[in-house]
Design an enzyme around this catalytic site. Structure first.
Site, PDB file in Angstrom:
ATOM      1  N   ASP A  67     -82.452   3.322 -36.698  1.00 50.50           N
ATOM      2  CA  ASP A  67     -83.633   2.683 -36.110  1.00 50.50           C
ATOM      3  C   ASP A  67     -84.938   3.300 -36.592  1.00 50.50           C
ATOM      4  O   ASP A  67     -84.934   4.335 -37.268  1.00 50.50           O
ATOM      5  CB  ASP A  67     -83.550   2.735 -34.571  1.00 50.50           C
ATOM      6  CG  ASP A  67     -83.106   4.105 -34.051  1.00 50.50           C
ATOM      7  OD1 ASP A  67     -83.229   5.093 -34.799  1.00 50.50           O
ATOM      8  OD2 ASP A  67     -82.649   4.186 -32.901  1.00 50.50           O
ATOM      9  N   ASP A 136     -80.759   6.590 -20.812  1.00 57.15           N
ATOM     10  CA  ASP A 136     -80.435   5.284 -20.220  1.00 57.15           C
ATOM     11  C   ASP A 136     -79.181   4.672 -20.838  1.00 57.15           C
ATOM     12  O   ASP A 136     -78.886   3.501 -20.620  1.00 57.15           O
ATOM     13  CB  ASP A 136     -81.633   4.327 -20.330  1.00 57.15           C
ATOM     14  CG  ASP A 136     -81.985   3.959 -21.774  1.00 57.15           C
ATOM     15  OD1 ASP A 136     -81.278   4.405 -22.707  1.00 57.15           O
ATOM     16  OD2 ASP A 136     -82.972   3.226 -21.974  1.00 57.15           O
ATOM     17  N   HIS A 138     -78.455   4.214 -24.055  1.00 60.01           N
ATOM     18  CA  HIS A 138     -78.555   3.417 -25.284  1.00 60.01           C
ATOM     19  C   HIS A 138     -77.907   4.091 -26.479  1.00 60.01           C
ATOM     20  O   HIS A 138     -77.817   5.312 -26.549  1.00 60.01           O
ATOM     21  CB  HIS A 138     -80.020   3.045 -25.586  1.00 60.01           C
ATOM     22  CG  HIS A 138     -80.914   4.188 -25.971  1.00 60.01           C
ATOM     23  ND1 HIS A 138     -82.262   4.196 -25.689  1.00 60.01           N
ATOM     24  CD2 HIS A 138     -80.674   5.351 -26.635  1.00 60.01           C
ATOM     25  CE1 HIS A 138     -82.811   5.304 -26.170  1.00 60.01           C
ATOM     26  NE2 HIS A 138     -81.867   6.024 -26.745  1.00 60.01           N
ATOM     27  N   GLU A 143     -81.266  -0.967 -25.692  1.00 62.14           N
ATOM     28  CA  GLU A 143     -81.572  -0.599 -24.312  1.00 62.14           C
ATOM     29  C   GLU A 143     -80.702  -1.390 -23.327  1.00 62.14           C
ATOM     30  O   GLU A 143     -80.074  -2.392 -23.709  1.00 62.14           O
ATOM     31  CB  GLU A 143     -83.058  -0.865 -24.044  1.00 62.14           C
ATOM     32  CG  GLU A 143     -84.018  -0.110 -24.967  1.00 62.14           C
ATOM     33  CD  GLU A 143     -84.101   1.391 -24.695  1.00 62.14           C
ATOM     34  OE1 GLU A 143     -83.086   2.004 -24.307  1.00 62.14           O
ATOM     35  OE2 GLU A 143     -85.189   1.964 -24.874  1.00 62.14           O
TER      36      GLU A 143
HETATM   37  P1  PGA Z   1     -82.137  12.748 -28.133  1.00 64.48           P
HETATM   38  O1  PGA Z   1     -82.165  11.170 -28.182  1.00 64.48           O
HETATM   39  O2  PGA Z   1     -81.142  13.177 -29.182  1.00 64.48           O
HETATM   40  O3  PGA Z   1     -83.519  13.182 -28.500  1.00 64.48           O
HETATM   41  O4  PGA Z   1     -81.710  13.147 -26.768  1.00 64.48           O
HETATM   42  C1  PGA Z   1     -80.963  10.476 -28.172  1.00 64.48           C
HETATM   43  C2  PGA Z   1     -81.196   8.985 -28.219  1.00 64.48           C
HETATM   44  O5  PGA Z   1     -82.196   8.513 -27.660  1.00 64.48           O
HETATM   45  O6  PGA Z   1     -80.346   8.278 -28.785  1.00 64.48           O
END
Ligand code: PGA
Length: 257
Positions: A67, A136, A138, A143
């Site tokens: 992404d 959350d 994802h 999302e």
């Molecule tokens: P993070 O993010 O590794 O910074 O916890 C994970 C994500 O949002 O997929």
């Protein structure tokens, strides 16, 4: 789903890097899906160490990132282009022509997303996809509520994700509201998915990912339907799992024939 529980972040990172190393040894032109965020940074450090010590050659490896934020040019220090070069690509012998990170500044996003999907197909599909998980639930920027069959597309971030990611920006208002992300359906087509999670904050989403119902409210739970998904977590992220003893036992007694 194989669940591997490690003592801490370093052990989680080492295990993930070893799996990636073994996959590159088996297939030097591996098509490797990559993730950003703080979770995979230790894994990338370990891959850089392996490269420096002559254990790994990335010259034929092809990469596709999950992404990118919409609106950030590649040289913006919070763009995922910048992140990937800073944390991995600048330190290994990857061929820049083999690197794919979605563009956050495409003119026609629908066309661009289709192009990205086509590039993945042209490369023969993703062999091994590295994933983090959001608080959350994802994967990528898919999302809660995203179709579990979604393809690469332009998406709106949740307030929770914006808050989580504001730690990297000067102020919350600076966090982009939109992103381009591989879809859940795109991710599910990878031959192997390798999801990493550490820390207490990930205990709830990990418990749904591994033991909850499959639901678009926690898009990572789609991995329960993946024929070859590996989840590596540290103890804190595993703290809400009910069947820890079995996962440990199954890992220690995994078939080696
Ligand atoms: P993070 O993010 O590794 O910074 O916890 C994970 C994500 O949002 O997929």
């Amino acid at each position: 789903m194989q669940v591997i529980i490690k003592e801490n972040y370093d052990e989680m990172s080492k295990e993930a890097a070893q799996i990636i190393r073994d996959a590159i040894h088996l297939k030097p032109n591996l098509v490797l899906g990559l993730a950003t965020g703080s979770t995979p940074v230790g894994t990338y450090k370990e891959l850089i160490r392996m490269y420096e010590e002559g254990e790994l050659d990335f010259s034929k490896v092809v990469t596709f990132n999950l992404d990118e934020y919409v609106g950030l040019p590649p040289n913006h220090d919070q763009s995922y282009h910048y992140f990937m070069h800073d944390k991995l690509f600048n330190h290994i012998n990857i061929n820049p022509a083999n690197v794919h990170v979605p563009s956050g500044i495409a003119k026609d996003f629908a066309k661009y997303c289709q192009w990205y999907e086509d590039e993945i197909k042209k490369a023969g599909g993703i062999d091994l996809q590295v994933l983090g998980i959001g608080s959350d639930g994802h994967i990528g920027f898919n999302e809660p509520g995203t179709s579990l069959a979604s393809r690469t597309s332009l998406v709106t971030l949740t307030e929770e994700t914006i808050r989580d990611n504001s730690r990297f920006f000067e102020k919350e208002e600076d966090v982009p509201r939109f992103a381009i992300t591989m879809g859940v359906g795109t991710i599910m087509e990878a031959k192997c998915c390798l999801l990493l999670a550490n820390g207490e904050k990930k205990a709830d989403p990990v418990s749904v990912l591994v033991e909850g119902p499959i639901t678009s409210q926690v898009t990572a739970s789609a991995l329960q339907m993946h024929p070859n998904a590996i989840v590596i977590v540290d103890k804190a992220a595993a703290s809400k799992l009910k069947r820890v003893d079995y996962y440990k036992w199954a890992y220690e007694n995994r078939p080696r024939f």
